[in-house]
Design an enzyme around this catalytic site. Sequence first.
Site, mmCIF file in Angstrom:
data_model
loop_
_atom_site.group_PDB
_atom_site.id
_atom_site.type_symbol
_atom_site.label_atom_id
_atom_site.label_comp_id
_atom_site.label_asym_id
_atom_site.label_seq_id
_atom_site.Cartn_x
_atom_site.Cartn_y
_atom_site.Cartn_z
ATOM 1 N N LEU A 206 0.848 -1.194 0.000
ATOM 2 C CA LEU A 206 0.000 0.000 0.000
ATOM 3 C C LEU A 206 0.882 1.242 0.000
ATOM 4 O O LEU A 206 1.831 1.343 0.783
ATOM 5 C CB LEU A 206 -0.910 0.016 1.229
ATOM 6 C CG LEU A 206 -1.946 -1.105 1.317
ATOM 7 C CD1 LEU A 206 -2.696 -1.029 2.645
ATOM 8 C CD2 LEU A 206 -2.923 -1.038 0.143
ATOM 9 N N LYS A 207 0.572 2.179 -0.869
ATOM 10 C CA LYS A 207 1.245 3.480 -0.916
ATOM 11 C C LYS A 207 0.256 4.488 -0.333
ATOM 12 O O LYS A 207 -0.775 4.788 -0.942
ATOM 13 C CB LYS A 207 1.612 3.840 -2.352
ATOM 14 C CG LYS A 207 2.271 5.205 -2.513
ATOM 15 C CD LYS A 207 2.490 5.540 -3.987
ATOM 16 C CE LYS A 207 3.080 6.939 -4.138
ATOM 17 N NZ LYS A 207 3.165 7.368 -5.567
#
Length: 310
Positions: A206-207
Amino acid sequence: MTTETKNAKTLADIASEDGVFAIIAMDQRNTLRRMFKAVDIDASEEDIRAVKADVARALTPAASGMLLDPTYGVPAITEAHALAADCGLLVAAEPSIRDSYNGEPRTRRDPELNARWVAAQGGDAVKFLVQLRADRSVQTPGEPDLAGEVLDVCREIVTDCNSAGLPSVIENLVYPLPGEQLTGKAREVAIIEAATALDELNIDLLKLEYPGSPASCRRLADALHRPWAVLSAGVPFEQFSDVLKIAFDEGGASGFIAGRSIWREALPLSGVERQSFLDTVARSRLDDLVTVANQRARPWTEATRGFAAI
């Protein structure tokens, strides 16, 4: 990854040997044009390709990965041989034109921009930008479920990436609902709730936006069962450096995916001046962030906890 695909890539292909993400982001297209406009430059396609190649050439020797767009970035670095040999390549697979519904962003996926398409460009990972407000409800009959659409697209991406043997990287940006002022505590809650919803999917990385405080970072760490990296959102370098320390120490982040905070001032420069800025100021910034990440970030191999993904 659960795929049986031969020669499958993993997050190790975009991380350092110690399992930390130090990724340069330069996947901007329309945003980059606006940034050039802001410094009174009407950038041509060649200008855009050139700056992407210049940034890659100067910074990827110190990075674990670089995030680029397929329109200008990947062709530019391929033609110029500008990507360092041991630097992974993330390719942005979201459509360049975003849809909307009554002023809210609406997520869609072009099936042709799939994981095999990314692999054919030499990509080591698929990055896809979404804008999820997990707390958004359907207010009127016939109104689309915008939050549900985001999650459905992410499920499709995960399935596609697993079948092609590439890791999935989902970037989320929260946004204000109509009539809402999304600041302070409300923004922190929105970031955490969206991340929690995405965590239920089998996304590899996840960014995420910095959630706003040490306490919120701790809440995020408690909620996530998979690695996350901090995006810079174009904030000044000094501010981002401070944010990273908190995200690593309190949030268990596994690295960063940063762009404008590092290379922004290179845009109005050209030739020797641009190269000098990238080789000195931008490289020094990156080196500083890498040092902080190596000292404080949680390796992605230690960030995955048991979870029944759906």
